[in-house]
Design an enzyme around this catalytic site. Sequence first.
Site: not given
Length: 416
Positions: A39, A42, A99, A202
Site C-alpha cells: 500500500s 497509494k 489505506s 504511509k
Amino acid sequence: MSTWTNPAQAAPYAAMVIDARSGEVLHARNADTRLHPASLTKMMTLYVVFDAVKRGEISMDTEVRISRFAASEPPSKLGLRSGQKIAMRYLVRAAAVKSANDAATALGEAISGSEAAFARRMTATAKALGMTRTTFKNAHGLTESGHLSTARDMTLLGRHLFYDFPEYYNLFSRTSTDAGLRTVNNTNRRLLGAYKGADGIKTGYTRAAGFNLVASAERGGERIIATVFGGRSSATRNAKVAELLDLGFARAPSRVAVRKPVKPDLGSTSAASVVVARSLRPVPRPVPAATLVADAGPAAEEVTRAVTEAITIAATPIPEPRPEGELEVVTRMSSSGGRHWGINLGNFGSRYDAERILLKTALVEIGTLDDALRKVVQGPTGYQANFVGMTQERAALACRRLAARDMDCATLGPAG
C-alpha cells in the site's frame, strides 16, 4: 545500532534514510532492489490525485459514482457499494488514512476512466519524478505481476509529497478522519503516537511484501524520511523505522540549506494538459486512402516513450481533405465486443477541421478516449467528428469530462 534481519521465509529487507531538507542519503541497504510496495502504492495514487485537482481535471467536491469493480476490491476497504456516489475528498481521506483499496481504485477510475489507464499515468508520473525502478499496475498495491518499486524510489516519492503538495500533507498525520461513510483510523497511528515529531507517511502490507513503511518526522527544524521494506510484523517494522529515524537525526547536520526537489512538468502524463499547439495549415502532401493515426495514450512503462509519442502526434501535420468515397479515418481497434456507442463533437465545414478536433480531443482526454476510434463522416451539411467503438458508460463519461472543459459533446447510441 542493532542489527535487524529477516528470517529466510520473510520478504526481502530494504531500507533508506534521507535528510528531507537536502535529499542527502544518510543510510541505504538494498535500496535499489525492486520489491513489492504493497500500500505504499497509494502514495503515488494520491500524488496523481493531488496533481489532477491542481490542474482542474477534478475537484475534491466531485461526486464519484462507485463502480462494481471498485466496490469488489478486497480489504482493507471503506465499504463502498456499487452505484453509490461519494465526494472525492472522502475517497482521498480513506486511501490516505485507512489505506482503503476500494477508495484507491475509485480514485483511479474517476480520474482516468479505468484502473489500467490510471496505472499507466502513475508509472509515467513516477518516471517524471525520477523513480527509475518503479512500475505500477494498480492503484492500491495488492500484489500483481510487474507491480514493483524500491526503497529509494518510495523515499523520493515521500519527499515529493511533502514539498510538492504541502496543502494536503496533513492528511498523513491524522490518527483518524471522517471518510464520509464512517470515521476511519490511521494504519500508522502507533508510530505517529509513539515517535516524537512523526507526521506520516504511509504503511503497507501484503504477504509478498512484508510490512512496509515510509515515515517522516521533524525535530528542531530537521526533517528525516525513513523507508523500510520487508518487516516481519508491524511492531518490528515500527521499531526498525524508529531506529532509522534516530540514525537520521544523529547524522543530519543541524543546519543545512533547504533544497526542495524540482517539481516536474507532468504535462505529458495527464489527460488534461496535453494540448495541440496552434500552427499554420500544413502543406498538402500525398495521403494513402486510409490513414492510421498514431495512438495518443502514454506508454505503460516508459515516460520517454509517452512524451515522444504525444509530441510526435501533436506535431504531425493533418492531411488535406481527400476525394469523396475514400475510407474514413479510424484508429487502433474494431468496435466488436459490445462497444457500439460513441460520441459526436459536432459538424464541421471540412474534413480537415473535423480530423483536427478529433486529434486534439484525443490528446486532451486520453483517459476515456484511449481505446476509441476516430471517425469522420460526411453528411449533407458538413463533416461529423465522431469517436466510436465505446461502451455506453465510457461514452457518457467522456462527454461529461469534455463538457467540464466547455467542449461540445453528444453521445451516439448503437444506431447512431
